[in-house]
Design a protein around this motif. Structure first.
Motif, PDB file in Angstrom:
ATOM      1  N   VAL A 114      -4.118   4.463  -1.993  1.00  0.00           N
ATOM      2  CA  VAL A 114      -3.264   5.118  -1.005  1.00  0.00           C
ATOM      3  C   VAL A 114      -2.959   4.254   0.063  1.00  0.00           C
ATOM      4  N   GLU A 115      -3.643   3.268   0.561  1.00  0.00           N
ATOM      5  CA  GLU A 115      -3.025   2.193   1.537  1.00  0.00           C
ATOM      6  C   GLU A 115      -1.893   1.260   0.788  1.00  0.00           C
ATOM      7  N   ILE A 116      -2.259   1.023  -0.380  1.00  0.00           N
ATOM      8  CA  ILE A 116      -0.987   0.153  -0.779  1.00  0.00           C
ATOM      9  C   ILE A 116       0.379   0.815  -0.733  1.00  0.00           C
ATOM     10  N   VAL A 117       0.261   2.176  -1.248  1.00  0.00           N
ATOM     11  CA  VAL A 117       1.432   3.201  -1.201  1.00  0.00           C
ATOM     12  C   VAL A 117       1.716   3.218   0.125  1.00  0.00           C
ATOM     13  N   LEU A 118       1.214   3.192   1.220  1.00  0.00           N
ATOM     14  CA  LEU A 118       1.341   3.398   2.518  1.00  0.00           C
ATOM     15  C   LEU A 118       2.201   2.020   3.062  1.00  0.00           C
ATOM     16  N   TRP A 119       1.743   1.009   2.713  1.00  0.00           N
ATOM     17  CA  TRP A 119       2.381  -0.286   2.560  1.00  0.00           C
ATOM     18  C   TRP A 119       3.626  -0.345   2.168  1.00  0.00           C
ATOM     19  N   TRP A 120       3.835   0.113   0.841  1.00  0.00           N
ATOM     20  CA  TRP A 120       5.119  -0.010   0.304  1.00  0.00           C
ATOM     21  C   TRP A 120       6.165   0.928   1.009  1.00  0.00           C
ATOM     22  N   LEU A 121       5.639   2.192   1.170  1.00  0.00           N
ATOM     23  CA  LEU A 121       6.540   2.982   2.258  1.00  0.00           C
ATOM     24  C   LEU A 121       6.928   2.503   3.437  1.00  0.00           C
ATOM     25  N   ALA A 122       6.055   1.985   4.030  1.00  0.00           N
ATOM     26  CA  ALA A 122       6.572   1.153   5.403  1.00  0.00           C
ATOM     27  C   ALA A 122       7.456   0.194   5.180  1.00  0.00           C
ATOM     28  N   GLY A 123       7.302  -0.707   4.157  1.00  0.00           N
ATOM     29  CA  GLY A 123       8.418  -1.534   3.569  1.00  0.00           C
ATOM     30  C   GLY A 123       9.762  -0.796   3.478  1.00  0.00           C
ATOM     31  N   SER A 124       9.912   0.411   3.052  1.00  0.00           N
ATOM     32  CA  SER A 124      10.892   0.956   2.677  1.00  0.00           C
ATOM     33  C   SER A 124      11.570   1.983   4.191  1.00  0.00           C
ATOM     34  N   THR A 132      -0.282   1.481   8.639  1.00  0.00           N
ATOM     35  CA  THR A 132      -0.865   0.588   7.274  1.00  0.00           C
ATOM     36  C   THR A 132      -1.724  -0.383   7.806  1.00  0.00           C
ATOM     37  N   PHE A 133      -2.572  -0.812   6.834  1.00  0.00           N
ATOM     38  CA  PHE A 133      -3.570  -2.011   7.250  1.00  0.00           C
ATOM     39  C   PHE A 133      -3.148  -3.316   7.917  1.00  0.00           C
ATOM     40  N   GLU A 134      -1.729  -3.009   8.172  1.00  0.00           N
ATOM     41  CA  GLU A 134      -1.201  -4.036   9.171  1.00  0.00           C
ATOM     42  C   GLU A 134      -1.258  -3.529  10.595  1.00  0.00           C
ATOM     43  N   GLY A 135      -1.272  -2.236  10.558  1.00  0.00           N
ATOM     44  CA  GLY A 135      -1.474  -1.814  12.081  1.00  0.00           C
ATOM     45  C   GLY A 135      -2.865  -1.437  12.518  1.00  0.00           C
ATOM     46  N   ILE A 136      -2.981  -0.029  12.629  1.00  0.00           N
ATOM     47  CA  ILE A 136      -4.389   0.642  13.240  1.00  0.00           C
ATOM     48  C   ILE A 136      -5.112   1.344  12.059  1.00  0.00           C
TER      49      ILE A 136
END
Length: 237
Positions: A114-124, A132-136
């Motif tokens: 799920v966290e990987i998908v959120l990271w992909w969505l943030a990239g788009s 994402t795990f790059e945030g909070i």
């Protein structure tokens, strides 16, 4: 959403299927006998709910960001109400106590993809990197640690009731943290974060199933686990 790579939706739909499978298997294991049809009944309701949310999202029914009450409430409240009813009614709580806590704990592994998908969505730019795990969002730690908790705290090798309680509370706190920020990052009158890149992914198919199904499943697993763990007479199975 057309610019989003197709594999992102595919991976997320696989997460939904795995989560569904975990829930079905959990309820199946709790059935007192073979004639009990609880797993079929509950899974049917889940499939109907997933179908309804998917159709509504595909037709853009959640995209009126100025609507009051916010459309996201219609996604969150029904599964939340179902969970509250399930854990509060005495008859259903007796049934839930038969669900193996190891299975409930393994379910949390889905939080990693799920966290990987959120990271992909943030990239788009469909949601902010804040979520994402790059945030909070440190929820990925819950998914990574879940198999170790299942084996060494509630599994067959060793048991630690206190350790399992602490892990569930901390992991539940991480879930509440990201859900709270996700809600306050959506383009509604209540938005407080991420005005440049709001959280719009959850209003579209298939990602509407994150707040509408996957997150409630994770919450359900935590609550049932904690009920079992605080029952001193209960078995850690």
């Amino acid at each position: 959403m057309s610019e989003l790579p197709s594999y992102v939706s595919g991976v997320f739909l696989a997460i939904v299927a795995v989560t569904f499978g975990f829930l079905y298997y959990s309820i199946k294991l709790a059935q007192p006998n073979k004639s009990d049809q609880s797993a079929i009944i509950v899974s049917t309701f889940m499939m109907v709910w997933i179908f309804i949310l998917s159709i509504l999202a595909l037709y853009g029914m959640f995209l009126d960001f100025e609507a009051m009450p916010p459309p996201l409430l219609y996604v969150i409240l029904p599964p939340l109400a179902a969970i509250i009813i399930a854990v509060s009614k005495k008859q259903s709580r007796v049934y839930l106590m038969n669900i193996p806590i190891t299975t409930l704990t393994y379910l949390h592994i889905v939080r990693v993809p799920v966290e990987i998908v959120l990271w992909w969505l943030a990239g788009s730019q469909l949601l902010p990197y804040l979520l994402t795990f790059e945030g909070i969002n440190y929820d990925i730690l819950s998914g990574i640690s879940a198999p170790f908790v299942a084996i060494f705290m509630v599994g067959l090798r060793s048991k630690s009731r206190i350790g399992a309680i602490l892990w569930n509370i901390i992991a539940l706190g991480l879930l509440v943290n990201v859900v709270g920020h996700a809600i306050l990052s959506t383009p509604t009158p209540f938005q407080l974060f991420a005005f440049d890149t709001p959280n719009i992914a959850v209003f579209h198919f298939p990602f509407v199933l994150l707040p509408g199904f996957v997150v409630p499943a994770v919450l359900f697993s935590h609550l049932v686990s904690l009920i079992k763990l605080f029952d001193k007479d209960g078995e850690l199975v």
